[in-house]
Every structure is written in C-alpha cells, then in structure tokens.
Design an enzyme around this catalytic site. Structure first.
Site, PDB file in Angstrom:
ATOM      1  N   GLY A   8       0.317  -1.609  -0.134  1.00 13.86           N
ATOM      2  CA  GLY A   8      -0.036  -0.121   0.533  1.00 13.86           C
ATOM      3  C   GLY A   8       1.133   1.646  -0.185  1.00 13.86           C
ATOM      4  O   GLY A   8       0.386   2.443   0.454  1.00 13.86           O
ATOM      5  N   GLY A  11      -0.610   5.065  -1.000  1.00 15.42           N
ATOM      6  CA  GLY A  11      -2.380   5.049  -0.356  1.00 15.42           C
ATOM      7  C   GLY A  11      -1.119   6.637   0.572  1.00 15.42           C
ATOM      8  O   GLY A  11       0.294   7.745   0.518  1.00 15.42           O
ATOM      9  N   GLN A  12      -1.786   7.509   0.766  1.00 16.08           N
ATOM     10  CA  GLN A  12      -2.079   8.002   1.697  1.00 16.08           C
ATOM     11  C   GLN A  12      -0.447   8.076   3.314  1.00 16.08           C
ATOM     12  O   GLN A  12       0.647   9.009   3.628  1.00 16.08           O
ATOM     13  CB  GLN A  12      -2.942   9.088   2.537  1.00 16.08           C
ATOM     14  CG  GLN A  12      -1.942  10.026   3.366  1.00 16.08           C
ATOM     15  CD  GLN A  12      -4.053  10.962   4.857  1.00 16.08           C
ATOM     16  OE1 GLN A  12      -4.465  10.037   5.141  1.00 16.08           O
ATOM     17  NE2 GLN A  12      -3.569  12.470   5.669  1.00 16.08           N
ATOM     18  N   ILE A  35      -1.111  -2.124  -5.525  1.00 17.02           N
ATOM     19  CA  ILE A  35      -1.876  -2.068  -7.179  1.00 17.02           C
ATOM     20  C   ILE A  35      -2.374  -1.553  -7.468  1.00 17.02           C
ATOM     21  O   ILE A  35      -2.317  -1.130  -9.448  1.00 17.02           O
ATOM     22  CB  ILE A  35      -2.629  -3.028  -6.981  1.00 17.02           C
ATOM     23  CG1 ILE A  35      -4.029  -1.599  -5.689  1.00 17.02           C
ATOM     24  CG2 ILE A  35      -3.224  -4.222  -6.520  1.00 17.02           C
ATOM     25  CD1 ILE A  35      -5.524  -2.687  -5.640  1.00 17.02           C
ATOM     26  N   TYR A 142     -15.732  -0.476   8.437  1.00 21.55           N
ATOM     27  CA  TYR A 142     -15.161  -0.169   8.879  1.00 21.55           C
ATOM     28  C   TYR A 142     -13.716  -0.267  10.300  1.00 21.55           C
ATOM     29  O   TYR A 142     -12.940  -1.494  10.638  1.00 21.55           O
ATOM     30  CB  TYR A 142     -14.172   0.867   8.886  1.00 21.55           C
ATOM     31  CG  TYR A 142     -13.089   1.655   8.606  1.00 21.55           C
ATOM     32  CD1 TYR A 142     -11.750   1.068   7.633  1.00 21.55           C
ATOM     33  CD2 TYR A 142     -12.585   2.740   9.882  1.00 21.55           C
ATOM     34  CE1 TYR A 142     -10.615   1.823   8.250  1.00 21.55           C
ATOM     35  CE2 TYR A 142     -11.144   3.399   9.471  1.00 21.55           C
ATOM     36  CZ  TYR A 142     -10.402   2.694   8.965  1.00 21.55           C
ATOM     37  OH  TYR A 142      -9.401   3.537   8.972  1.00 21.55           O
TER      38      TYR A 142
HETATM   39  C1  AKB Z   1     -11.034   7.285   8.530  1.00 25.63           C
HETATM   40  O1  AKB Z   1     -11.470   8.378   8.992  1.00 25.63           O
HETATM   41  O2  AKB Z   1     -11.659   6.178   7.673  1.00 25.63           O
HETATM   42  C2  AKB Z   1      -9.546   7.140   8.712  1.00 25.63           C
HETATM   43  C3  AKB Z   1      -9.418   6.560  10.084  1.00 25.63           C
HETATM   44  C4  AKB Z   1      -9.877   7.555  11.424  1.00 25.63           C
HETATM   45  O3  AKB Z   1      -9.156   5.789  10.197  1.00 25.63           O
HETATM   46  N1  AKB Z   1      -8.740   7.743   8.373  1.00 25.63           N
END
Ligand code: AKB
Length: 316
Positions: A8, A11-12, A35, A142
């Site tokens: 990764g 990414g950021q 990727i 998440y």
């Molecule tokens: C998000 O906002 O999903 C992320 C995190 C806080 O994990 N930056």
C-alpha cells in the site's frame, strides 16, 4: 540487515512511510508495493513492484524471494467508502490482513505492522479521554474490520509468535498524498479548498471534534513502535494514539490566523453519523509508557505547514 516490505505504498500513509523507512534502513532494503503506481520519489529512490496483497501465493513468493523480515501492510478501504460497499470492504480489509499474517507465519517475515484506527470505538464508548481498554462496539464496517483485525493480530502473536504491532491511528493530516474515502478527510480537503477557492463546504458539523495527527508525527511514532523492545510491549492488539483533537470550527479559526477571509459552510452528510460514533479525544498513556510515543505538532504548527506546503504544490 532487515528487508522491509510496504504493502500500500501509493496511499496517504505509504507514500511518506516508504521514504522515511528508506532513510533509516537504506533504499535497497525497503520494497514498495501497491496495486497502483506510486509517487515519482518512491519510483526513483528504490525498488517498487505491483503486488496485490489479496493474491496469497504471490505475496508469500515475494516474502521468500526477497528475504523479507518486516512487513507494513497499509491496504484498507476507509470508513466512508466502506459504508458504500460493506461486504466488499469487509473482504478486502480482512483478507489483506489474514494473507499478511499467514504469509508471515509461513516465511521469515515475522515482524508485522498493521494500522488499526479510532474507528474501533463506537457510540457506547466513553467519548472523552477514551481509555486504552474500554467498551468497543463499533457500528461501521471499517470499525468492525479494524476491531476484528486487532484480535487476529494478537491471536497470531500468542499462537504463532508473530511479532505483531499496531496503533489506532486518529485522522491523519498530510500535504503529500491526499487521503481517500475517510471520515476525517475534511481536515485535509479544507486546506486545498482554502487555497484554491478561499472557502470550504464541510461534510461534518462545526462542533464535531475528532482526534487527528500530523503525518510526520504518525510516521515517526510508527517506526518508533516497530523499533521498540518487544519485551516492553504490554499489548499485542493495538495502541491508542491520540494526536491533537479539534473540530471543524477550531480548524477554521486556525486557518483564519493566516487567511482572515477564509469562509466555511456546513453540510453534514452520511459521514456525520460515523464521526458521531467515534471519540472526541483519546488517552494514549499506555503507548507513552510502553514505547515512548510522543508528538511535536499542535494545531497551529500543523495548520501553518499545511498552508505553506499545499500553497507551494498548487502554485507549481
Ligand atoms: C477514516 O476516517 O476512515 C480514517 C481513520 C480515522 O481511520 N482516517
């Protein structure tokens, strides 16, 4: 000498972590993969390969072929995007972690860093000074995947002796690579719009305080945790990392110190509910005690650097 794999890298976090690791371990020892194509800086300074972490056979082959001893797996679908594709996000977030842990078990890459997040907390968690150990009932895809991932990391540590290390990142603020699909992204977008347009429409309400951290502090502390004496780590799940807490109104006032005419309007969307389920500020005293977590950026210093660097970038 350690050989390090970063999954990764485009990414950021990855785009800055790779460069910091190359300074510490040497360019040729830090293998950047993703990727997607990375920044020119990553391309030009050391090895890069396209690698899909969801492809277990290729991942294991890579670890063995390049004698990898440490892996940083940063691949994830962030909170906002995950709510749009829940099952796919769960699959990607969990499979990328499980492939990494399993490949670590079957190779010499025994030291694994994997980022967790403040998203592991939920609406029933104490919102202020959230302790390391507390009620955790995340209600986002998440957050659920990050909490499950923490448990799996600890499991692989106890059962298979994988040297799993992790932090619960707050929102990360950086000027090099933009974040994608998170709830804390407003705190980066605001700087681009401030410079381009002099105004910003915020997708969170004015008083939504969240923990945030400047990228340099996040990278320094990530490497600090990975270099810490393993015997001093009392946790093999994930450490709270607090950073600085502020809401959109406080960030606006910090920007107005440098741009007095900056305007903000508020139009909360679906991400407001996600932010409302997360803590406003968290307690990271366990990380401070175990491995010396410390940060150097406050709201004003971060705001000044963001305006300066994004200003330079947009002027080119
Ligand atoms: C998000 O906002 O999903 C992320 C995190 C806080 O994990 N930056």
């Amino acid at each position: 000498m350690d050989n390090i794999l970063v999954i990764g890298c485009s990414g950021q976090i990855g785009s800055e972590l790779v460069m910091a690791l190359r300074k510490v371990y040497g360019n040729e020892h830090v293998f950047a993969t993703d990727i997607k194509e990375p920044t020119n800086e990553i391309h030009e300074s050391g090895p890069f390969q396209i690698l899909d972490v969801l492809d277990f056979k290729n991942l294991l082959h890579f670890l063995v072929r390049y004698n990898i001893t440490q892996v940083y797996n940063l691949a994830a679908v962030l909170s906002g995007n995950a709510e749009k594709i829940p099952l796919q996000a769960w699959d990607i977030n969990m499979k990328s972690l499980m492939n990494t842990l399993e490949a670590a078990r079957q190779s010499d890459a025994k030291k694994v860093f994997w980022p967790s997040s403040i998203a592991v907390f939920g609406p029933t968690t104490p919102r202020h000074d959230t302790p390391q150990m507390t009620v955790m009932e995340p209600n986002t895809v998440y957050g659920i995947s990050k909490l499950a991932g923490e448990r799996w990391g600890e499991y692989y540590n106890k059962k298979y002796d994988i040297d799993f290390r992790s932090v619960r990142y707050p929102g990360l603020i950086s000027y090099k690579t933009e974040p994608g699909g998170g709830t804390t992204d407003y705190a980066v977008e605001i700087f681009y719009d401030a410079i381009r347009k002099g105004s910003y429409e915020c997708f969170l309400s004015s008083k939504t305080a969240l923990p945030m951290m400047f990228m340099e502090d996040a990278i320094t502390n990530t490497i600090r945790l990975m270099q810490a004496d393993g015997d001093k780590l009392s946790l093999r799940s994930s450490y709270n990392m607090a950073g600085i807490s502020f809401d959109p109104e406080q960030l606006t006032n910090a920007i107005r110190k440098y741009m007095p005419d900056f305007e903000i309007t508020y139009k909360p969307d679906f991400r407001q509910a996600i932010a409302d389920s997360w803590p406003a500020c968290i307690d990271d005293s366990v990380a401070q005690k175990d491995w010396g977590l410390k940060t150097t950026y406050d709201l004003d210093k971060m705001t000044r650097i963001m305006l300066e660097k994004i200003g330079e970038k947009l002027a080119v």
